[in-house]
Design an enzyme around this catalytic site. Sequence first.
Site, PDB file in Angstrom:
ATOM      1  N   ASP A  14       0.882  -1.170   0.000  1.00  0.00           N
ATOM      2  CA  ASP A  14       0.000   0.000   0.000  1.00  0.00           C
ATOM      3  C   ASP A  14       0.919   1.219   0.000  1.00  0.00           C
ATOM      4  OD1 ASP A  14      -1.744   2.077   0.490  1.00  0.00           O
ATOM      5  OD2 ASP A  14      -2.139   1.522   2.579  1.00  0.00           O
ATOM      6  N   LYS A  75       3.083  11.211  -3.821  1.00  0.00           N
ATOM      7  CA  LYS A  75       1.903  10.612  -4.454  1.00  0.00           C
ATOM      8  C   LYS A  75       0.986  11.682  -5.042  1.00  0.00           C
ATOM      9  CE  LYS A  75      -1.659   7.154  -3.387  1.00  0.00           C
ATOM     10  NZ  LYS A  75      -2.097   6.182  -2.370  1.00  0.00           N
ATOM     11  N   GLU A 180      -7.320   0.711  -4.068  1.00  0.00           N
ATOM     12  CA  GLU A 180      -7.185   0.629  -2.612  1.00  0.00           C
ATOM     13  C   GLU A 180      -8.466   0.176  -1.909  1.00  0.00           C
ATOM     14  OE1 GLU A 180      -5.621   4.499  -1.759  1.00  0.00           O
ATOM     15  OE2 GLU A 180      -3.689   4.026  -2.673  1.00  0.00           O
ATOM     16  N   ASP A 206     -12.816   5.235   2.090  1.00  0.00           N
ATOM     17  CA  ASP A 206     -11.357   5.254   2.222  1.00  0.00           C
ATOM     18  C   ASP A 206     -10.845   6.692   2.212  1.00  0.00           C
ATOM     19  OD1 ASP A 206      -8.641   4.915   2.077  1.00  0.00           O
ATOM     20  OD2 ASP A 206      -8.628   3.641   0.297  1.00  0.00           O
TER      21      ASP A 206
END
Length: 617
Positions: A14, A75, A180, A206
Amino acid sequence: MAGKGSDSPAIGIDLGTTYSCVAVWKNKRIEIIPNDQGNRTTPSAVAFVDAELLIGDGAKNQAPMNSANTIFDAKRLIGRRFSDSKVQEDMKLWPFKVIKGLADTPKIVVTYKGQKKEFLAEEISSMILAKMKESAEVYLGKVVKNAVITVPAYFNDSQRQATKDAGTIAGLNVIRMINEPTAAAIAYGLDNTSDIVGKINVLVFDLGGGTFDVSIMTIEEGGIFEVKAVAGDTHLGGEDFDNRMVDHCVEEFKRRWNKDLTGNQRALGRLRFACEKAKRMLSCTTQTSIDLDSLHEGIDFSMKFNRAKFEELNMGSFNKCIETLETCLTDAKMKKSCVEQVILVGGSTRIPKVQHMLRDFFDDKELCKSVNPDEAVAYGAAVMAAKVSGISDKSVHDVALRDVTPLSLGVAVRGKLLSVVIPRNTSIPTSNSKYYYTTHDNQSVIPIEVYQGERSRCTDNHLLGEFSISGVPPAPKGATKVMVCFEIDINGILTVTASIISTGKMKKLVISNENGRLSKKEIEKMISDAEKYKFEDQEFKKKAKAYNALEDCIYTMKNTIKEHSVKKSVHHEILQVMKKALDETTKQLENNQAAPYAELHLKKLHLEFVCEPLFYV
């Protein structure tokens, strides 16, 4: 396909905005792998400190004092253009420098070993992935090559490909990429196998450090996971909540002392660190304080921060989360009463107000907290890694995943409109074709512009790439037909082909570096650079170990000489020779801190030789 079983272990990673996590199938279960500090999650941060490269906890811990050379949020840059409005907004808040590279690519600038160095977001992400790979190898005692890496469900094609490139640079064979929230649902499904009878509808909420996703899916008895709809925002998460706290503190500092903090990057770095800590505290207490000595121009800063103020500052983002959730339910054609489980994933779901708003939305429904919000995504990725690598265990082998594409894909047509070829929330892998015609007489070249997004005007969407197909036979406009085919693979990555029906001539879309992708040559160079940095880091640690060993040797020898001087068990002249050698070496160490490993090691051997008589008395 990866090798079978334990011969070639495949890991699940992850890769998070703020924290990353790695897991593996071992001993007939999924195990979360701790890093070298014993922590189960690793900060997604890279720091360039003098002659050393720090990744993870070491990087985060020194960030307040070295903010300009500590990189986080990679990211949020990966797969984006420098001109992207989100990148421009973030640049105002980051303590490190970002410049415009070739083809509008953002580049991060740091000072390393006294020189300016430039890095792409893929390179920084690859360093974090390499750290996760290293942790796994230490834990498993064997080399790891294969990995499943997760991405936000709302990542576009460029962001997915850039993440895959980062894995390649890190020395990983990315055997699969999964969304994810889907990975989190797999974690929930495997942990609650006995509770799933028939089919249940689950919603995965999420909310992480930098991205937000909502996924609605069904989990069938036997391990079939089918995604019905996804929605989200690749620029919404805990980092934004921190930023608003920082902005509030900057305003408060200016109000009290009429001084502007924004030009002091070190002060902002310290403040950001303190605000993140305060945010975490406010999830378990209603009030905390931010206390920083000599924050700016010798002024101490202290202020109380309560939960109500935090919620007020971030209410706009919280409301946006609920609006996105409603969109996802609409896309899935599902009433909220049909959702049987609401699964919380990501560290920001610990925020009490977020949980309160979710419970209210679902009419006081109890939220599912049976999965660890920090580890669930890596857990699900490791399940998929075990399946793809050929693990025969039934609980893994029976997992079947049916995912969807998060955004519509299409081409630009006359009037700069977007003609959708694959609508959003289409099950993948998938392919679809559409026919288009020439727009003017005797047209010899047909340009194809590929976009991803939901806006009617193509330029309001994300340009994935463009190419042209030439050799069109002369004909009146509208007479020549071209078939454009979109194909999305199991990783959600797109290939586009265009063919002229009358001649059969075909051309495939290759998204080059000009469109935000890295070329094969560039990836190879980055792999080489990654190896170089790894070697330099190993050499630094080796030298530091030799330096410490030499200092210990000097200390031990000096103490031993004192003992022998008192006992007078070694001749005075021999002791003087030893003292002289020790003093000279001490002075040399002080004057040459950058001495190489070989020199340090030889000095230690020399001292041990000169002082050898001490140990034979």
